[in-house]
Write a protein that holds these residues in place. Sequence first.
Motif, PDB file in Angstrom:
ATOM      1  N   ASP A 174      67.662  40.383  60.644  1.00  0.00           N
ATOM      2  CA  ASP A 174      68.099  39.100  61.215  1.00  0.00           C
ATOM      3  C   ASP A 174      69.302  38.565  60.449  1.00  0.00           C
ATOM      4  O   ASP A 174      70.246  37.999  61.053  1.00  0.00           O
ATOM      5  CB  ASP A 174      66.970  38.079  61.176  1.00  0.00           C
ATOM      6  N   MET A 175      69.307  38.724  59.154  1.00  0.00           N
ATOM      7  CA  MET A 175      70.425  38.271  58.324  1.00  0.00           C
ATOM      8  C   MET A 175      71.709  39.011  58.701  1.00  0.00           C
ATOM      9  O   MET A 175      72.790  38.418  58.806  1.00  0.00           O
ATOM     10  CB  MET A 175      70.108  38.509  56.848  1.00  0.00           C
ATOM     11  N   GLN A 176      71.582  40.302  58.900  1.00  0.00           N
ATOM     12  CA  GLN A 176      72.761  41.114  59.194  1.00  0.00           C
ATOM     13  C   GLN A 176      73.329  40.860  60.582  1.00  0.00           C
ATOM     14  O   GLN A 176      74.538  40.939  60.781  1.00  0.00           O
ATOM     15  CB  GLN A 176      72.404  42.596  59.044  1.00  0.00           C
ATOM     16  N   GLN A 177      72.456  40.558  61.564  1.00  0.00           N
ATOM     17  CA  GLN A 177      72.902  40.481  62.952  1.00  0.00           C
ATOM     18  C   GLN A 177      73.116  39.069  63.479  1.00  0.00           C
ATOM     19  O   GLN A 177      73.886  38.866  64.423  1.00  0.00           O
ATOM     20  CB  GLN A 177      71.871  41.196  63.854  1.00  0.00           C
ATOM     21  N   LYS A 178      72.446  38.064  62.891  1.00  0.00           N
ATOM     22  CA  LYS A 178      72.460  36.734  63.493  1.00  0.00           C
ATOM     23  C   LYS A 178      73.164  35.658  62.671  1.00  0.00           C
ATOM     24  O   LYS A 178      73.386  34.549  63.172  1.00  0.00           O
ATOM     25  CB  LYS A 178      71.016  36.281  63.760  1.00  0.00           C
ATOM     26  N   VAL A 179      73.495  35.943  61.429  1.00  0.00           N
ATOM     27  CA  VAL A 179      74.112  34.915  60.584  1.00  0.00           C
ATOM     28  C   VAL A 179      75.581  34.733  60.988  1.00  0.00           C
ATOM     29  O   VAL A 179      76.323  35.711  61.148  1.00  0.00           O
ATOM     30  CB  VAL A 179      74.016  35.291  59.100  1.00  0.00           C
ATOM     31  N   ASP A 180      75.987  33.493  61.158  1.00  0.00           N
ATOM     32  CA  ASP A 180      77.366  33.142  61.470  1.00  0.00           C
ATOM     33  C   ASP A 180      78.048  32.664  60.192  1.00  0.00           C
ATOM     34  O   ASP A 180      77.725  31.581  59.694  1.00  0.00           O
ATOM     35  CB  ASP A 180      77.376  32.044  62.525  1.00  0.00           C
ATOM     36  N   PRO A 181      78.968  33.451  59.637  1.00  0.00           N
ATOM     37  CA  PRO A 181      79.605  33.066  58.355  1.00  0.00           C
ATOM     38  C   PRO A 181      80.339  31.741  58.435  1.00  0.00           C
ATOM     39  O   PRO A 181      80.540  31.067  57.423  1.00  0.00           O
ATOM     40  CB  PRO A 181      80.570  34.217  58.080  1.00  0.00           C
ATOM     41  N   GLU A 182      80.773  31.353  59.670  1.00  0.00           N
ATOM     42  CA  GLU A 182      81.549  30.123  59.818  1.00  0.00           C
ATOM     43  C   GLU A 182      80.645  28.886  59.868  1.00  0.00           C
ATOM     44  O   GLU A 182      81.135  27.768  59.758  1.00  0.00           O
ATOM     45  CB  GLU A 182      82.378  30.193  61.107  1.00  0.00           C
ATOM     46  N   ASN A 183      79.346  29.087  60.080  1.00  0.00           N
ATOM     47  CA  ASN A 183      78.424  27.961  60.250  1.00  0.00           C
ATOM     48  C   ASN A 183      77.638  27.734  58.969  1.00  0.00           C
ATOM     49  O   ASN A 183      76.639  28.385  58.697  1.00  0.00           O
ATOM     50  CB  ASN A 183      77.470  28.241  61.415  1.00  0.00           C
ATOM     51  N   GLU A 184      78.090  26.811  58.174  1.00  0.00           N
ATOM     52  CA  GLU A 184      77.431  26.535  56.900  1.00  0.00           C
ATOM     53  C   GLU A 184      76.138  25.749  57.071  1.00  0.00           C
ATOM     54  O   GLU A 184      75.320  25.683  56.145  1.00  0.00           O
ATOM     55  CB  GLU A 184      78.387  25.754  55.996  1.00  0.00           C
ATOM     56  N   GLU A 185      75.926  25.152  58.243  1.00  0.00           N
ATOM     57  CA  GLU A 185      74.732  24.348  58.489  1.00  0.00           C
ATOM     58  C   GLU A 185      73.578  25.173  59.062  1.00  0.00           C
ATOM     59  O   GLU A 185      72.513  24.643  59.352  1.00  0.00           O
ATOM     60  CB  GLU A 185      75.065  23.212  59.460  1.00  0.00           C
ATOM     61  N   GLN A 186      73.811  26.468  59.238  1.00  0.00           N
ATOM     62  CA  GLN A 186      72.798  27.323  59.867  1.00  0.00           C
ATOM     63  C   GLN A 186      71.527  27.384  59.004  1.00  0.00           C
ATOM     64  O   GLN A 186      71.588  27.518  57.788  1.00  0.00           O
ATOM     65  CB  GLN A 186      73.363  28.723  60.093  1.00  0.00           C
ATOM     66  N   LYS A 187      70.387  27.287  59.675  1.00  0.00           N
ATOM     67  CA  LYS A 187      69.089  27.306  59.007  1.00  0.00           C
ATOM     68  C   LYS A 187      68.324  28.590  59.355  1.00  0.00           C
ATOM     69  O   LYS A 187      68.697  29.330  60.267  1.00  0.00           O
ATOM     70  CB  LYS A 187      68.248  26.088  59.407  1.00  0.00           C
ATOM     71  N   ILE A 188      67.245  28.788  58.622  1.00  0.00           N
ATOM     72  CA  ILE A 188      66.422  29.975  58.879  1.00  0.00           C
ATOM     73  C   ILE A 188      65.886  29.957  60.315  1.00  0.00           C
ATOM     74  O   ILE A 188      65.812  30.997  60.981  1.00  0.00           O
ATOM     75  CB  ILE A 188      65.257  30.042  57.876  1.00  0.00           C
ATOM     76  N   LYS A 189      65.524  28.775  60.835  1.00  0.00           N
ATOM     77  CA  LYS A 189      64.971  28.690  62.187  1.00  0.00           C
ATOM     78  C   LYS A 189      65.976  29.125  63.244  1.00  0.00           C
ATOM     79  O   LYS A 189      65.581  29.471  64.367  1.00  0.00           O
ATOM     80  CB  LYS A 189      64.482  27.275  62.468  1.00  0.00           C
ATOM     81  N   ASP A 190      67.266  29.153  62.888  1.00  0.00           N
ATOM     82  CA  ASP A 190      68.281  29.568  63.845  1.00  0.00           C
ATOM     83  C   ASP A 190      68.384  31.083  63.967  1.00  0.00           C
ATOM     84  O   ASP A 190      68.923  31.576  64.969  1.00  0.00           O
ATOM     85  CB  ASP A 190      69.648  28.993  63.438  1.00  0.00           C
ATOM     86  N   ILE A 191      67.924  31.804  62.986  1.00  0.00           N
ATOM     87  CA  ILE A 191      68.053  33.272  63.035  1.00  0.00           C
ATOM     88  C   ILE A 191      66.705  34.005  63.073  1.00  0.00           C
ATOM     89  O   ILE A 191      66.655  35.210  63.281  1.00  0.00           O
ATOM     90  CB  ILE A 191      68.859  33.784  61.829  1.00  0.00           C
ATOM     91  N   MET A 192      65.622  33.273  62.863  1.00  0.00           N
ATOM     92  CA  MET A 192      64.315  33.933  62.779  1.00  0.00           C
ATOM     93  C   MET A 192      63.873  34.453  64.147  1.00  0.00           C
ATOM     94  O   MET A 192      64.337  33.997  65.192  1.00  0.00           O
ATOM     95  CB  MET A 192      63.263  32.976  62.216  1.00  0.00           C
ATOM     96  N   THR A 193      62.937  35.405  64.116  1.00  0.00           N
ATOM     97  CA  THR A 193      62.325  35.920  65.337  1.00  0.00           C
ATOM     98  C   THR A 193      61.094  35.081  65.640  1.00  0.00           C
ATOM     99  O   THR A 193      60.173  34.989  64.820  1.00  0.00           O
ATOM    100  CB  THR A 193      61.904  37.399  65.151  1.00  0.00           C
ATOM    101  N   THR A 194      61.097  34.471  66.815  1.00  0.00           N
ATOM    102  CA  THR A 194      59.977  33.589  67.164  1.00  0.00           C
ATOM    103  C   THR A 194      58.875  34.314  67.941  1.00  0.00           C
ATOM    104  O   THR A 194      57.753  33.827  68.010  1.00  0.00           O
ATOM    105  CB  THR A 194      60.488  32.401  68.000  1.00  0.00           C
ATOM    106  N   ASP A 195      59.226  35.445  68.523  1.00  0.00           N
ATOM    107  CA  ASP A 195      58.216  36.241  69.240  1.00  0.00           C
ATOM    108  C   ASP A 195      57.458  37.083  68.214  1.00  0.00           C
ATOM    109  O   ASP A 195      57.752  38.260  67.997  1.00  0.00           O
ATOM    110  CB  ASP A 195      58.897  37.125  70.280  1.00  0.00           C
ATOM    111  N   VAL A 196      56.455  36.454  67.591  1.00  0.00           N
ATOM    112  CA  VAL A 196      55.776  37.065  66.449  1.00  0.00           C
ATOM    113  C   VAL A 196      54.665  38.001  66.924  1.00  0.00           C
ATOM    114  O   VAL A 196      53.815  37.620  67.732  1.00  0.00           O
ATOM    115  CB  VAL A 196      55.181  35.984  65.525  1.00  0.00           C
TER     116      VAL A 196
END
Length: 618
Positions: free
Chosen positions: A509-531
């Motif tokens: 998730d870190m490698q594919q979903k993190v936006d380097p330009e978005n400093e406000e991004q939180k874990i909930k923005d990149i986590m997988t919710t379909d657990v």
Amino acid sequence: MADAFNSPLFGKSFEGKIFSLKQQVKKFYTPTVKISLIAILIGILTGLLIGVYTFLMDALSNTFYGGNSVFEYYGIPRWTIILVPMFGGLAVGLIRKYFLKTHYGVESVIEASALHGGRLKARYAIAEAFLSVITIGTGGSAGKEAPGVLMGAGAGSLAAKVFNLRGKSLRIYLGCGAAAGISAAFNAPLAGIVFVVEVIFGELEAKTFIPIVLSSIFSTFIFQAFFGSDALSFPHYSLAQPLYEFWLFPVLGILAGIASVLFIKIFYFIRELFKNLKISSVFKPAIGGILVGVIGWYFPQVLGLGYTVMIDVVENPLPIMLLLALIVLKTLAFSFTIGSDGAGGSIVPSMFVGVMLGSAFGLICDSLIPGLSVSQGAFALAGMGAVFAGTSNATFTSIILLMEMTQDYGLILPFMVACVLSNAVARKANPETIFTEMLRRKGYTIRGGREIDVMESILVKDSMYPHPQTVFEDHSIEALSAIMQSSKHAGFPVLNRSGELTGLVTIKDMQQKVDPENEEQKIKDIMTTDVIAAYPFETLDVVLDRMVSRDVSRLPVVMKSNPKKMVGIITQKDIMNAYNKSVLTKVQQVGDEDEYSDLSEEEFEGTQKSDEADSEMK
């Protein structure tokens, strides 16, 4: 002279006739005939052994508890009868420690059938059976069916050794002996056959059925012909109003299932207490004996087999409170006797508890329901079979046994429903029987007469990590990166501030979903919710399949009733470690306890060759 044998007067030559006779004998003496003849021999030997066993046990019991006991003959104070089970236990402890140095029971026969190809040490099995003469004869609260099974299984192993039989046929002869033992002990040949199919083998095979039937028939015949019959027998009962009265038996079946579970749990609880007792094993059966003696002083009904008490209660019920007391006291007396390493079986004590439960239930129904015509004796018999079914997972055996004891099929339907429901309730609460629980504690899980795969026998709750490292959904990506680097973990469960599971976050998730330009991004923005989750009471094979099919290496463990409540985490590494630990434990147990470790190299090679020959024949 040789010419005379070849003369026309004799027709064929003498040598030719001998050869022809040998060919005919060889043609007749097929493997099936050989197995059948040996099965008959096993049945005869088992019937004789059980006859001698019964004679000795009755003689010893009458010495202390008969009408002309030693207490009355010599004027010994009656209170000293409390000490009789203690001295019996002490004798058993001494013999077991210095001569037998092992413990055998029905579970040993199941283990031999499922894990050792039917190999059982005959001398230990038969000696253990006769050891129960001391336990039961001196008042120990146990049954004679386990000794019967052991004597029969020992007779089967002895026959196999005498005839130098090897390979998979050993399992057949083991089953023949076990069936013969039950058949003679209860005067119930059909029940003996079904018992082996249900409890020992777990399946019915054509090649084993005929020999088992022959052993059962001849064992019962020999016992009755030479020793009479001391088996349980009961009067006939019927339902005058089937549509009205039938529905009481399912209720009794449910109660019997609960009683079966408590019977097993109490026994193993007391057994563990004795196991952890820091004294010599010689004295443990004596302690169990004195406890049984104290109970027996006030309630002599719990002592010994209890056949007479069961018959009397079916025909002439005791007061309800006494019946309920005997349910508890018999369970305790049995647990003290066998849990302290005494010798004997569990089937008759469980049947005793069932008789008391059924009789009490019948009396209560009679007082609450006006116009009830069914006798409490019918409920007592149904309870007897139902508790036996619940403790042993022997539903059909219990039904057949009831039919053979009563010689009547009038109540077969209510008996069947009581036994089936009892077993269903007991297995729902505890999948192990009183026999297989012993094997489970040794590391074996037996189902259907076979050991199931290790992965199918281990639960998630026993392998998971209960306190995993977690992160909160409102943490920053920078904080998550620091946690990953410091912990060396590639993924974490994500919780909200209420402690509820909301997702998973991994290095992927870190490698594919993190936006380097978005400093406000939180874990909930990149986590997988379909657990994808695992549950505590699932087995490892199910969870591993789920991991492989979804290409994940870890699963959060959540409660099925509340999927947001996380109780742990399980990884593929945890599963492999649990598997390796279980296998290693079994290897060590085989090295420590293998009862066939004294086979010579030649005997071992003979066994291997015989197994190969059996495979080629198939």
